[in-house]
Design a protein around this motif. Structure first.
Motif, PDB file in Angstrom:
ATOM      1  N   UNK A 107       0.836  -1.207   0.000  1.00  0.00           N
ATOM      2  CA  UNK A 107       0.000   0.000   0.000  1.00  0.00           C
ATOM      3  C   UNK A 107       0.869   1.255   0.000  1.00  0.00           C
ATOM      4  N   UNK A 108       1.897   1.260   0.839  1.00  0.00           N
ATOM      5  CA  UNK A 108       2.814   2.408   0.887  1.00  0.00           C
ATOM      6  C   UNK A 108       3.584   2.528  -0.424  1.00  0.00           C
ATOM      7  N   UNK A 109       4.098   1.422  -0.921  1.00  0.00           N
ATOM      8  CA  UNK A 109       4.882   1.431  -2.158  1.00  0.00           C
ATOM      9  C   UNK A 109       4.031   1.913  -3.335  1.00  0.00           C
ATOM     10  N   UNK A 110       2.824   1.403  -3.449  1.00  0.00           N
ATOM     11  CA  UNK A 110       1.935   1.799  -4.550  1.00  0.00           C
ATOM     12  C   UNK A 110       1.676   3.301  -4.500  1.00  0.00           C
ATOM     13  N   UNK A 111       1.395   3.808  -3.319  1.00  0.00           N
ATOM     14  CA  UNK A 111       1.146   5.252  -3.170  1.00  0.00           C
ATOM     15  C   UNK A 111       2.372   6.056  -3.605  1.00  0.00           C
ATOM     16  N   UNK A 112       3.548   5.607  -3.206  1.00  0.00           N
ATOM     17  CA  UNK A 112       4.778   6.323  -3.589  1.00  0.00           C
ATOM     18  C   UNK A 112       5.029   6.228  -5.095  1.00  0.00           C
ATOM     19  N   UNK A 113       4.832   5.056  -5.677  1.00  0.00           N
ATOM     20  CA  UNK A 113       5.049   4.910  -7.117  1.00  0.00           C
ATOM     21  C   UNK A 113       4.073   5.785  -7.904  1.00  0.00           C
ATOM     22  N   UNK A 171      11.627   4.826   3.362  1.00  0.00           N
ATOM     23  CA  UNK A 171      11.618   5.621   2.126  1.00  0.00           C
ATOM     24  C   UNK A 171      12.086   7.042   2.425  1.00  0.00           C
ATOM     25  N   UNK A 172      11.577   7.632   3.482  1.00  0.00           N
ATOM     26  CA  UNK A 172      11.956   8.995   3.870  1.00  0.00           C
ATOM     27  C   UNK A 172      13.475   9.075   4.080  1.00  0.00           C
ATOM     28  N   UNK A 173      13.990   8.104   4.832  1.00  0.00           N
ATOM     29  CA  UNK A 173      15.429   8.082   5.113  1.00  0.00           C
ATOM     30  C   UNK A 173      16.241   7.879   3.835  1.00  0.00           C
ATOM     31  N   UNK A 174      15.804   6.960   2.985  1.00  0.00           N
ATOM     32  CA  UNK A 174      16.498   6.708   1.742  1.00  0.00           C
ATOM     33  C   UNK A 174      16.577   7.937   0.857  1.00  0.00           C
ATOM     34  N   UNK A 175      15.542   8.741   0.860  1.00  0.00           N
ATOM     35  CA  UNK A 175      15.529   9.953   0.044  1.00  0.00           C
ATOM     36  C   UNK A 175      16.500  11.000   0.588  1.00  0.00           C
ATOM     37  N   UNK A 176      16.951  10.820   1.807  1.00  0.00           N
ATOM     38  CA  UNK A 176      17.825  11.814   2.423  1.00  0.00           C
ATOM     39  C   UNK A 176      19.259  11.347   2.623  1.00  0.00           C
TER      40      UNK A 176
END
Length: 177
Positions: A107-113, A171-176
């Motif tokens: 659900x989280x991944x789909x929303x982000x994609x 995801x938040x951490x990876x983006x930073x």
């Protein structure tokens, strides 16, 4: 840096984080496959199929990184380690916990994609194509798992909350990083 240059950097970052996330997903399924042998052997084949999908997704993003001359995300091994621990833990809790975990992550991944597709728009057709190739299978994983969890227990709802928050944080951490 002008707007166009920033968009290229952001797409690169998105692809790096997606690649790391797919690596984490491969390890979630690897951990679940190991653990369900003790609690829910019937799930092993399905999980192996899902793992194969995630390996293909990881390869798609790896190809995009290679084509662009980008290194993988610094969170790559963190995603693998966290994914493996999550996979083993959810697998040991049984088939409903496996389904709840898959639903929450997907659900989280789909929303982000979907958000990435909106953000990228037509600016990077290769990135858009890579994301779109993967989105359909991620939706299938979510929907298939949701069909197995028609009446979530309190534990399943707790798993959903914890796993959703952990996935968002990763995801938040990876983006930073």
């Amino acid at each position: 840096m002008d707007h166009k240059a920033r968009a290229v950097v952001n797409v690169g970052r998105i692809l790096k984080v997606n690649h790391a996330g797919e690596h984490g997903a491969v390890h979630i399924y690897a951990g679940q496959i190991l653990a369900v042998r003790l609690r829910a052997k019937a799930l092993a084949k399905e999980l192996a199929d899902f793992k194969t999908h995630e390996e293909n997704h990881r390869a798609i993003f790896a190809g995009e990184l290679q084509r662009r001359g980008l290194r993988r995300c610094r969170s790559y091994w963190l995603c693998a380690t966290g994914g493996y621990v999550l996979g083993i833990a959810s697998g040991l809790l049984g088939d409903k916990a496996v389904a709840a975990t898959t639903i929450a992550v997907e659900r989280v991944v789909i929303r982000h994609l979907q958000q990435q597709l909106a953000d990228i728009g037509n600016s990077d057709p290769a990135a858009t194509s890579a994301i779109m190739q993967i989105l359909k299978e991620e939706q299938h994983h979510h929907d298939h798992s949701a069909s197995r969890l028609s009446d979530p227990r309190r534990l399943d709802r707790a798993i959903d909350t914890v796993v959703s928050c952990a996935t968002e944080a990763t995801i938040w951490m990876g983006m930073r990083l």
